[in-house]
Design a protein around this motif. Structure first.
Motif, PDB file in Angstrom:
ATOM      1  N   GLU A 231       0.852  -1.183   0.000  1.00 26.73           N
ATOM      2  CA  GLU A 231       0.000   0.000   0.000  1.00 26.73           C
ATOM      3  C   GLU A 231       0.890   1.237   0.000  1.00 26.73           C
ATOM      4  OE1 GLU A 231      -3.824  -0.794   2.470  1.00 26.73           O
ATOM      5  OE2 GLU A 231      -2.207  -1.931   3.428  1.00 26.73           O
ATOM      6  N   VAL A 234      -0.458   8.349   1.069  1.00 27.18           N
ATOM      7  CA  VAL A 234      -1.677   9.097   0.771  1.00 27.18           C
ATOM      8  C   VAL A 234      -1.323  10.568   0.593  1.00 27.18           C
ATOM      9  CG1 VAL A 234      -3.907   9.842   1.691  1.00 27.18           C
ATOM     10  CG2 VAL A 234      -3.143   7.474   2.006  1.00 27.18           C
ATOM     11  N   GLY A 237      -5.595  13.123   0.653  1.00 24.84           N
ATOM     12  CA  GLY A 237      -6.668  12.211   1.027  1.00 24.84           C
ATOM     13  C   GLY A 237      -6.829  10.999   0.148  1.00 24.84           C
ATOM     14  N   GLU A 238      -5.983  10.860  -0.868  1.00 21.45           N
ATOM     15  CA  GLU A 238      -6.087   9.736  -1.795  1.00 21.45           C
ATOM     16  C   GLU A 238      -4.742   9.016  -1.901  1.00 21.45           C
ATOM     17  OE1 GLU A 238      -8.715   8.580  -3.370  1.00 21.45           O
ATOM     18  OE2 GLU A 238     -10.063  10.126  -2.580  1.00 21.45           O
ATOM     19  N   PRO A 239      -4.760   7.671  -2.027  1.00 20.50           N
ATOM     20  CA  PRO A 239      -3.499   6.945  -2.219  1.00 20.50           C
ATOM     21  C   PRO A 239      -2.812   7.402  -3.503  1.00 20.50           C
ATOM     22  CG  PRO A 239      -5.298   5.431  -1.695  1.00 20.50           C
ATOM     23  CD  PRO A 239      -5.922   6.761  -1.978  1.00 20.50           C
ATOM     24  N   THR A 240      -1.496   7.518  -3.467  1.00 24.40           N
ATOM     25  CA  THR A 240      -0.762   7.918  -4.662  1.00 24.40           C
ATOM     26  C   THR A 240      -0.749   6.817  -5.712  1.00 24.40           C
ATOM     27  OG1 THR A 240       1.279   7.181  -3.580  1.00 24.40           O
ATOM     28  CG2 THR A 240       0.728   9.529  -3.440  1.00 24.40           C
TER      29      THR A 240
END
Length: 290
Positions: A231, A234, A237-240
């Protein structure tokens, strides 16, 4: 050997570019076969691009965008991303001893914020001692030369720097089968050293090491086998990058990033983790028996 700082290579740009080009093709309702015919490429090349397996020239990106009918405002951002796919990570120095396709995993591992992994036979590479590494490599590559052995060991040791990097060390969540502690790989001295390292590294605040006892019963990871769920950081607010599951086998490796596949592995790990407990007591017991 310390990892050079700030060098993440081309893996993430390749994956990001490939995903965006795949989205453009899908929006155009175009199959890989039709795209390959119009570009006069092979379908295999389209697949390698979309899965982040290869770098790409800016001219090729522009050609793909035009074939897919993409708006011109996306040309420059995607071309810039294509230029980043030429970057070289520290591991390219060791390309002669990195198995085909594994450089993709190293690049993903380098960029990851968190790794969740299950292991049923071996100590995970990020936790291995040099003696344990050499014993495993000697078995995996019979007849390996001393030079090749040293270079493979250097790659594994370099990867371990992720656990202690000063800026955001890698978060590692590991569940292992009790059988891993029983295997006397490399002899008693190597085994003792490896167990002592496991005990020490389990004390790191970013490492969680748990053990499934032999009497733990059935769990889904028995079917899944060894795997790593990666994983990524972030931002806003969003995963890269979307999470990906790496599955290694004798004949090759797979990278699974579909939501359904990732969720199944999350569930398998959760089932195994529910049976697991702190590994340190078992490690200490095994050490006392050697």
């Amino acid at each position: 050997m310390a990892l050079p700082q700030g060098i993440t290579g081309s893996t993430m740009p390749r994956r990001q570019l490939g995903r965006q080009l795949r989205d453009l093709r899908n929006r155009a309702r175009m199959t890989t076969r039709v795209a390959a015919q119009r570009l006069e490429w092979s379908e295999a090349k389209i697949w390698r691009i979309e899965t982040g397996q290869t770098s790409l020239r800016s001219l090729d990106v522009e050609a793909m965008c035009r074939i897919y009918g993409a708006p011109e405002e996306v040309f420059e951002p995607l071309s810039a991303l294509a230029r980043e796919t030429k970057a070289r990570g520290w591991w390219t120095e060791f390309s002669d001893v990195i198995d085909e396709g594994y450089e993709v995993y190293i690049g993903l591992e380098e960029a990851a914020a968190r790794l969740t992994t299950y292991e049923n036979e071996l100590v995970p590479g990020l936790l291995q001692t040099e003696g344990y590494m050499r014993a495993v490599l000697a078995g995996a590559y019979p007849g390996i030369s001393p030079e090749q052995m040293d270079r493979r060991v250097r790659v594994r040791i370099a990867r371990q720097a992720l656990l202690t990097r000063p800026d955001s060390p890698l978060q590692l969540d590991v569940v292992i089968s009790e059988a891993v502690l029983w295997h006397r790989i490399g002899g008693e001295d190597v085994t003792r050293g490896q167990l002592e390292r496991l005990r020490k590294i389990a004390e790191l605040p970013n490492v969680r090491l748990r053990l499934i006892p032999a009497e733990g019963g059935y769990h889904h990871c028995m079917d899944a086998g060894r795997f790593v769920l990666l994983e990524f950081p972030v931002a806003a607010g969003e995963p890269t990058e979307p999470p990906v599951v790496y599955v290694e086998s004798l004949t090759g490796s797979s990278y699974l990033d579909k939501d359904h596949d990732v969720e199944r592995y999350r569930e398998a790990f959760a089932a195994a983790n529910s049976l697991a407990s702190d590994a340190i007591p078992a490690i200490e017991t095994t050490l006392a028996s050697i």
